[in-house]
Design an enzyme around this catalytic site. Structure first.
Site, PDB file in Angstrom:
ATOM      1  N   THR A   1      -1.767   5.938   1.948  1.00 10.37           N
ATOM      2  CA  THR A   1      -3.045   5.228   1.889  1.00 10.37           C
ATOM      3  C   THR A   1      -3.222   4.411   3.163  1.00 10.37           C
ATOM      4  OG1 THR A   1      -2.884   5.049  -0.527  1.00 10.37           O
ATOM      5  CG2 THR A   1      -4.434   3.578   0.584  1.00 10.37           C
TER       6      THR A   1
ATOM      7  N   ARG B   1      -5.124   6.433  -8.024  1.00 16.49           N
ATOM      8  CA  ARG B   1      -4.826   7.859  -7.969  1.00 16.49           C
ATOM      9  C   ARG B   1      -4.730   8.457  -9.374  1.00 16.49           C
ATOM     10  NH1 ARG B   1       0.096   8.037  -3.642  1.00 16.49           N
ATOM     11  NH2 ARG B   1      -0.070  10.289  -4.056  1.00 16.49           N
TER      12      ARG B   1
ATOM     13  N   LEU C   1       0.861  -1.174   0.000  1.00 13.94           N
ATOM     14  CA  LEU C   1       0.000   0.000   0.000  1.00 13.94           C
ATOM     15  C   LEU C   1       0.896   1.222   0.000  1.00 13.94           C
ATOM     16  CD1 LEU C   1      -2.885  -0.497   2.635  1.00 13.94           C
ATOM     17  CD2 LEU C   1      -3.106  -0.446   0.154  1.00 13.94           C
ATOM     18  N   ASP C   2       0.478   2.291  -0.669  1.00 15.80           N
ATOM     19  CA  ASP C   2       1.221   3.541  -0.596  1.00 15.80           C
ATOM     20  C   ASP C   2       1.297   4.003   0.857  1.00 15.80           C
ATOM     21  OD1 ASP C   2       1.465   3.571  -3.332  1.00 15.80           O
ATOM     22  OD2 ASP C   2      -0.132   5.042  -3.651  1.00 15.80           O
ATOM     23  N   ARG C   3       2.337   4.739   1.157  1.00 18.33           N
ATOM     24  CA  ARG C   3       2.523   5.255   2.518  1.00 18.33           C
ATOM     25  C   ARG C   3       1.330   6.097   2.974  1.00 18.33           C
ATOM     26  NH1 ARG C   3       7.634   9.093   4.460  1.00 18.33           N
ATOM     27  NH2 ARG C   3       6.951   9.375   6.615  1.00 18.33           N
TER      28      ARG C   3
END
Length: 316
Positions: A139, A237, A135-137
């Site tokens: 998110t 995104r 997961l993105d930081r």
């Protein structure tokens, strides 16, 4: 020199990856050299780095001097408690964690540690803890951590076969049209001169498909559910921005005017949350997990709902 016996949980991994876990601190170049020179043996026979291990194999590992590295920073007690409190589900095979926004999934790129390092520090007795996906930081939401190598293989195979359904909730700018149910455009990764990694829509990129459903409409924003059929970096995104409805608080893909307007309303974070996971567990059971919104996410939605209600009521 030592011999290591491969058990069922260790079966299926490549020889080079197995050696890197056995010879911590030893440079990759040294690991590949000892394999190439025949110093590593499987069942007394030479092997290649990509040889897959099977249960019952006997692996000969020669003595190797590791390079001394400065001790890595250890996550503090507060961080360890935070990640333990974020665990929503645990079995013998798996952890499902509601990752906090702002926490990277692993260390690197200037970060001393991330979620996986914090979990390992909180559970020093654990033999195996590995991220199943990323997961993105910025998110928040659901992420899986395997407790066994066999579970890791099963879950990653399920993801590759598109048998794991991931549902994200995102607050996007503007009113998302109900008839726009998907964005299907290829995505390409690239780097800015600063070294920052970005993603753009490009015919030279990889196929990417995201499906959308409107959940709620607010004044100037929409809460949507996004289902990424493919799993490209920053997919939701970039697809949202391409559709003309960037995710609120996205400092990479939201235009400056919209980002400033969001900040002026008290927006403090990227409004993207990994809300639900549907999958078949390693034990064969089907499961669905859901993760509650973080307080900041929930509070912003409540403000938007209150404003919508006030507008609907009209002047007194």
């Amino acid at each position: 020199m030592r011999w290591v016996s491969i058990d069922e949980d260790g079966a299926g991994q490549r020889l080079d990856n197995f050696l890197l876990t056995q010879l911590k601190g030893v440079p990759k170049s040294v690991v590949y050299r000892i394999v190439r020179k025949g110093e590593v043996r499987i069942n007394k026979k030479r092997a290649k780095p990509d040889t897959r291990l099977t249960a019952g194999d006997q692996v000969r590992i020669p003595p190797v001097v590791s390079q001394e590295k400065p001790p890595a920073p250890v996550p503090g007690a507060r961080v360890r408690k935070l990640v333990e409190a974020a665990i929503l589900f645990e079995s013998d095979d798996l952890l499902v964690v509601n990752k906090p926004q702002g926490m990277a999934v692993h260390g690197g790129s200037g970060l001393s540690f991330g979620l996986i390092e914090a979990l390992r520090a909180a559970r020093p007795e654990a033999r195996f803890l590995e991220l199943v996906h990323r997961l993105d930081r910025d998110t928040s939401g659901l992420i899986m951590v395997a407790k066994k190598r066999s579970a890791l293989r099963h879950l990653q195979d399920e993801i590759r076969a598109k048998r794991v359904t991931k549902h994200y909730h995102a607050l996007v700018a503007g009113h998302w049209p109900a008839g726009r149910t998907e964005v299907d455009v290829p995505l390409e990764r690239f780097e800015l001169r600063s070294g920052e990694r970005m993603v753009r829509v490009s015919d030279a990129g990889k196929t990417a498909l995201t499906r959308y459903r409107v959940l709620e409409l607010f004044d100037g924003y929409s809460l949507v559910q996004a289902f990424p059929v493919t799993g490209r970096t920053h997919q939701i995104r970039v697809h949202s921005a391409f559709a003309g409805h960037p995710i609120a608080g996205d400092d990479k893909y939201m235009d400056d005017v919209s980002l400033k307007a969001f900040r002026s309303q008290g927006g403090q974070r990227l409004m993207l949350h990994a809300f639900a996971l549907e999958l078949t567990l390693p034990n064969g059971e089907t499961a669905r997990f859901e993760a509650a919104y973080e307080l900041v996410f929930e509070q912003l939605l409540e403000r938007l709902k209150a404003r919508r209600a006030a507008q609907a009521a009209g002047p007194e």
